[in-house]
Motif scaffolding. Structure first.
Motif, PDB file in Angstrom:
ATOM      1  N   GLY A  72      -1.217  -8.232 -10.853  1.00 51.42           N
ATOM      2  CA  GLY A  72      -1.892  -8.434 -11.995  1.00 51.42           C
ATOM      3  C   GLY A  72      -0.953  -8.424 -13.035  1.00 51.42           C
ATOM      4  N   VAL A  73       0.064  -7.483 -13.192  1.00 52.47           N
ATOM      5  CA  VAL A  73       0.880  -7.458 -13.955  1.00 52.47           C
ATOM      6  C   VAL A  73       1.872  -8.845 -14.201  1.00 52.47           C
ATOM      7  N   ARG A  74       2.596  -9.107 -12.766  1.00 50.68           N
ATOM      8  CA  ARG A  74       3.174 -10.326 -12.722  1.00 50.68           C
ATOM      9  C   ARG A  74       2.251 -11.758 -13.312  1.00 50.68           C
ATOM     10  N   ASN A 100      16.365 -14.090 -10.820  1.00 52.71           N
ATOM     11  CA  ASN A 100      16.450 -12.631  -9.909  1.00 52.71           C
ATOM     12  C   ASN A 100      15.206 -12.018 -10.412  1.00 52.71           C
ATOM     13  N   PHE A 101      14.632 -11.969 -11.636  1.00 52.11           N
ATOM     14  CA  PHE A 101      13.542 -11.337 -11.899  1.00 52.11           C
ATOM     15  C   PHE A 101      12.216 -11.657 -11.039  1.00 52.11           C
ATOM     16  N   LEU A 102      12.189 -13.004 -10.861  1.00 50.72           N
ATOM     17  CA  LEU A 102      11.053 -13.312  -9.997  1.00 50.72           C
ATOM     18  C   LEU A 102      11.286 -12.560  -8.551  1.00 50.72           C
ATOM     19  N   VAL A 103      12.692 -12.824  -8.142  1.00 51.82           N
ATOM     20  CA  VAL A 103      12.685 -12.152  -6.845  1.00 51.82           C
ATOM     21  C   VAL A 103      12.262 -10.506  -6.881  1.00 51.82           C
ATOM     22  N   PHE A 104      12.558  -9.963  -7.729  1.00 49.68           N
ATOM     23  CA  PHE A 104      12.250  -8.532  -8.064  1.00 49.68           C
ATOM     24  C   PHE A 104      10.682  -8.395  -7.834  1.00 49.68           C
ATOM     25  N   THR A 105      10.083  -9.245  -8.705  1.00 49.59           N
ATOM     26  CA  THR A 105       8.517  -8.970  -8.689  1.00 49.59           C
ATOM     27  C   THR A 105       8.057  -9.251  -7.316  1.00 49.59           C
ATOM     28  N   GLN A 106       8.531 -10.253  -6.653  1.00 46.91           N
ATOM     29  CA  GLN A 106       8.175 -10.912  -5.363  1.00 46.91           C
ATOM     30  C   GLN A 106       8.452  -9.506  -4.325  1.00 46.91           C
ATOM     31  N   ILE A 107       9.466  -8.941  -4.449  1.00 43.09           N
ATOM     32  CA  ILE A 107       9.403  -7.570  -3.829  1.00 43.09           C
ATOM     33  C   ILE A 107       8.343  -6.609  -3.817  1.00 43.09           C
ATOM     34  N   LEU A 108       8.353  -6.355  -5.118  1.00 44.07           N
ATOM     35  CA  LEU A 108       6.853  -5.606  -5.358  1.00 44.07           C
ATOM     36  C   LEU A 108       5.700  -6.123  -4.972  1.00 44.07           C
ATOM     37  N   LEU A 157     -19.523 -17.670 -11.715  1.00 43.30           N
ATOM     38  CA  LEU A 157     -18.090 -17.674 -12.572  1.00 43.30           C
ATOM     39  C   LEU A 157     -16.922 -17.697 -11.670  1.00 43.30           C
ATOM     40  N   ASP A 158     -17.031 -17.566 -10.344  1.00 47.15           N
ATOM     41  CA  ASP A 158     -15.662 -17.440  -9.519  1.00 47.15           C
ATOM     42  C   ASP A 158     -14.673 -16.514  -9.815  1.00 47.15           C
ATOM     43  N   VAL A 159     -15.167 -15.261 -10.031  1.00 44.25           N
ATOM     44  CA  VAL A 159     -14.254 -14.275 -10.544  1.00 44.25           C
ATOM     45  C   VAL A 159     -13.533 -13.593  -9.134  1.00 44.25           C
ATOM     46  N   GLN A 160     -12.278 -13.718  -9.307  1.00 43.89           N
ATOM     47  CA  GLN A 160     -11.615 -13.155  -8.054  1.00 43.89           C
ATOM     48  C   GLN A 160     -10.417 -12.004  -8.713  1.00 43.89           C
ATOM     49  N   ALA A 161     -10.222 -11.124  -7.694  1.00 46.64           N
ATOM     50  CA  ALA A 161      -9.110 -10.150  -8.135  1.00 46.64           C
ATOM     51  C   ALA A 161      -7.796 -10.213  -7.498  1.00 46.64           C
ATOM     52  N   THR A 162      -6.736  -9.844  -7.943  1.00 46.05           N
ATOM     53  CA  THR A 162      -5.655  -9.968  -7.228  1.00 46.05           C
ATOM     54  C   THR A 162      -5.121  -8.704  -6.408  1.00 46.05           C
ATOM     55  N   GLY A 163      -6.083  -7.648  -6.390  1.00 47.39           N
ATOM     56  CA  GLY A 163      -5.966  -6.485  -5.517  1.00 47.39           C
ATOM     57  C   GLY A 163      -7.201  -6.113  -5.037  1.00 47.39           C
ATOM     58  N   MET A 164      -7.441  -4.688  -4.755  1.00 43.89           N
ATOM     59  CA  MET A 164      -8.448  -4.144  -4.106  1.00 43.89           C
ATOM     60  C   MET A 164      -8.744  -2.693  -4.384  1.00 43.89           C
ATOM     61  N   SER A 165      -9.955  -2.095  -4.181  1.00 45.77           N
ATOM     62  CA  SER A 165     -10.036  -0.561  -4.228  1.00 45.77           C
ATOM     63  C   SER A 165     -10.028  -0.163  -5.588  1.00 45.77           C
ATOM     64  N   ILE A 166     -10.047  -0.647  -6.589  1.00 46.12           N
ATOM     65  CA  ILE A 166     -10.119   0.023  -7.886  1.00 46.12           C
ATOM     66  C   ILE A 166     -10.998  -1.082  -8.627  1.00 46.12           C
ATOM     67  N   THR A 167     -12.186  -0.400  -9.169  1.00 45.78           N
ATOM     68  CA  THR A 167     -13.293  -1.410  -9.618  1.00 45.78           C
ATOM     69  C   THR A 167     -13.633  -0.725 -11.061  1.00 45.78           C
ATOM     70  N   VAL A 168     -14.642  -1.722 -11.505  1.00 46.86           N
ATOM     71  CA  VAL A 168     -15.263  -1.395 -12.929  1.00 46.86           C
ATOM     72  C   VAL A 168     -14.100  -1.362 -13.956  1.00 46.86           C
ATOM     73  N   ILE A 169     -13.918  -0.327 -14.777  1.00 51.41           N
ATOM     74  CA  ILE A 169     -12.895  -0.114 -15.814  1.00 51.41           C
ATOM     75  C   ILE A 169     -11.640   0.123 -15.315  1.00 51.41           C
ATOM     76  N   PRO A 170     -11.328   0.546 -14.312  1.00 51.13           N
ATOM     77  CA  PRO A 170      -9.772   0.509 -13.678  1.00 51.13           C
ATOM     78  C   PRO A 170      -9.647  -1.019 -13.214  1.00 51.13           C
ATOM     79  N   GLY A 171     -10.720  -1.435 -12.572  1.00 47.26           N
ATOM     80  CA  GLY A 171     -10.527  -2.610 -12.077  1.00 47.26           C
ATOM     81  C   GLY A 171     -10.000  -3.831 -12.951  1.00 47.26           C
TER      82      GLY A 171
END
Length: 468
Positions: free
Chosen positions: A132-134, A156-164, A415-429
């Motif tokens: 999400g941050v990326r 190099n920054f993109l590689v760093f984010t890909q590792i994460l 609305l085809d809303v899709q997340a980049t991750g899982m397990s956190i929802t509503v406000i943290p989501g």
């Protein structure tokens, strides 16, 4: 009172409500609940435990007495219970003891899914947040605020984010095999090594094979072998077989040769079965399951979202939601997107809305004292306090929450809303939607919350008795 003394008092109160240490056989915890096997369920004072500081509800299911404390709090309560000399146990032992009280195969399997997948979720949550941050910092509109363009971002920054963002899913079989070995009584280290073998760089990766960049290795002219990067079900089954093999081999091998033969034979046999038999078979099963679920969720006119949103929190009540982790993990691994999260968030927000309506309409201070924090907890993604502490107790609020969840799920798919991750929802989501989807995501949650609140306020709550 300092935190240490505070949790010591909580632990002592829990022990008292359970009928003393002598009534506790074993104890473990998951992300939100303290899970106990007890000798005598009937002597437990449920009302006393519900009034323990920070306790948000209790229930008994699958042979386990479970006390809901919430994320983070349950870890501290567990440690305080250990400090009071309460016997802790591994998840495998807890599962076996619970099975003695509840021999229902289906319920045992649901527990197994939870025990295996819950411990690896934090790594996947972190990965989703990194994605999400990326996505946020690489958006052209965001970069333009600083006078930059996507071309301004260094390689190099993109590689760093890909590792994460890529590591956890690239080595997902390692996490799954480790956790499965741990749950089934094998050596977690062997689980790690077996998982690493499944994603060995000597094998063509599953992603390259799927994109026809590489050809799979051929054995015996018909067995196609490739790595299992991002696979869940094959690693889970291979982990079970590997752990059971290790335990069986250890019983047969002389003690003097255990250190040499047990790991050698376990890894050899498990890898052969994994690459040549179990892996290919369950990879196809995995594809079929994911295809079927995706088909349902993508039914036209938002029908799939309406159905899933309506049953989502009922699934939580049954405990089946742990099994669904497999689906979300696989979706993220295959596509990088999770279409389930937004629907779940809408249904969770709906239970929060129903609980808040109960709190506002109730005259009983005790009801209010449970409903208000339970609603807040649900908005932070933990619905058990709202469901078990309020909505199910009054019946109709839970039903109104399911209706709100169904409507929210409908809009999530429209609305085809899709997340980049899982397990956190509503406000943290919201952290999983740091892109153009943030407004539609908030709208889905508000719709679920608002409909459930309105229906509960008008039709779904009539205070006849105080909560017990």
């Amino acid at each position: 009172m300092g935190p240490e003394k505070e949790y010591k008092k909580i632990a002592q109160d829990v022990i008292k409500g359970l009928g003393g240490k002598e009534n506790i056989i074993s104890m473990a915890h998951c992300a939100t609940r303290l899970r106990l096997i007890v000798k005598d369920r009937d002597i437990i004072d449920d009302e006393f435990i519900e009034n323990v500081d920070k306790a948000k509800g209790v229930f008994f299911t699958s042979g386990q007495y479970q006390i809901i404390f919430g994320t983070g709090t349950v870890n501290r309560v567990y440690e305080a219970m250990i400090g009071e000399d309460v016997s802790s146990t591994s998840k495998a032992e807890l599962k076996e003891k619970a099975s003695e009280q509840d021999d229902h195969f289906f319920k045992r399997m649901i527990r197994v899914f939870g025990d295996v997948f819950v411990p690896i979720i934090p790594a996947l949550v972190a990965t989703g947040l990194f994605m999400g941050v990326r996505g946020l910092i690489t958006q052209p509109a965001i970069l333009a605020w600083f006078g930059l363009t996507p071309d301004s971002i260094s390689d190099n920054f993109l590689v760093f984010t890909q590792i994460l963002t890529d590591t956890a899913f690239g080595f997902l079989p390692v996490l799954v095999c480790w956790s499965t070995f741990r749950v089934f009584g094998g050596s977690p280290l062997l689980g790690i090594v077996l998982g690493l073998m499944l994603v060995s760089p000597s094998l063509p990766t599953s992603w390259d094979v799927a994109q026809n960049v590489q050809e799979p290795l051929m054995f015996l002219g018909f067995i196609k072998v490739a790595g299992y990067q991002g696979s869940v079900l094959p690693a889970f089954i291979i982990g079970i077989v590997g752990a059971l093999l290790e335990k069986r081999i250890r019983k047969l091998v002389p003690a003097a040769l255990d250190l040499i033969l047990t790991p050698f034979l376990t890894l050899l046999i498990a890898l052969m079965l994994g690459l040549f038999v179990l892996g290919p078979v369950f990879h196809e099963v995995e594809i079929l399951i994911l295809t079927a679920v995706t088909w349902i969720l993508q039914l036209p006119f938002g029908i799939g979202g309406f159905i899933y949103g309506g049953i989502n929190q009922f699934i939580v009540v049954t405990g089946l939601h742990h099994a669904l982790n497999l689906i979300e993990i696989q979706m993220l691994s295959d596509t990088g997107w999770n279409m389930v999260n937004a629907i779940s968030s809408g249904s969770i927000a709906a239970q929060a809305g129903a609980a808040l309506a109960v709190g506002l309409k109730a005259k009983s201070l005790k009801t209010k004292s449970i409903a208000y924090p339970s609603s807040l907890s649900a908005l932070l993604g933990i619905t058990e306090p709202a469901i078990f502490g309020v909505n199910i107790r009054y019946g109709k609020p839970f039903l109104m929450g399911l209706i709100g969840g169904a409507v929210a799920g409908f809009f999530a798919r429209i609305l085809d809303v899709q997340a980049t991750g899982m397990s956190i929802t509503v406000i943290p989501g919201m952290l999983l939607y740091l892109n153009a989807q943030i407004i539609p995501y908030i709208a889905v949650c508000v719709i679920g919350f608002g409909i459930a609140f309105a229906l509960t306020w008008m039709f779904g709550f009539k205070e006849k008795t105080n909560l017990k």
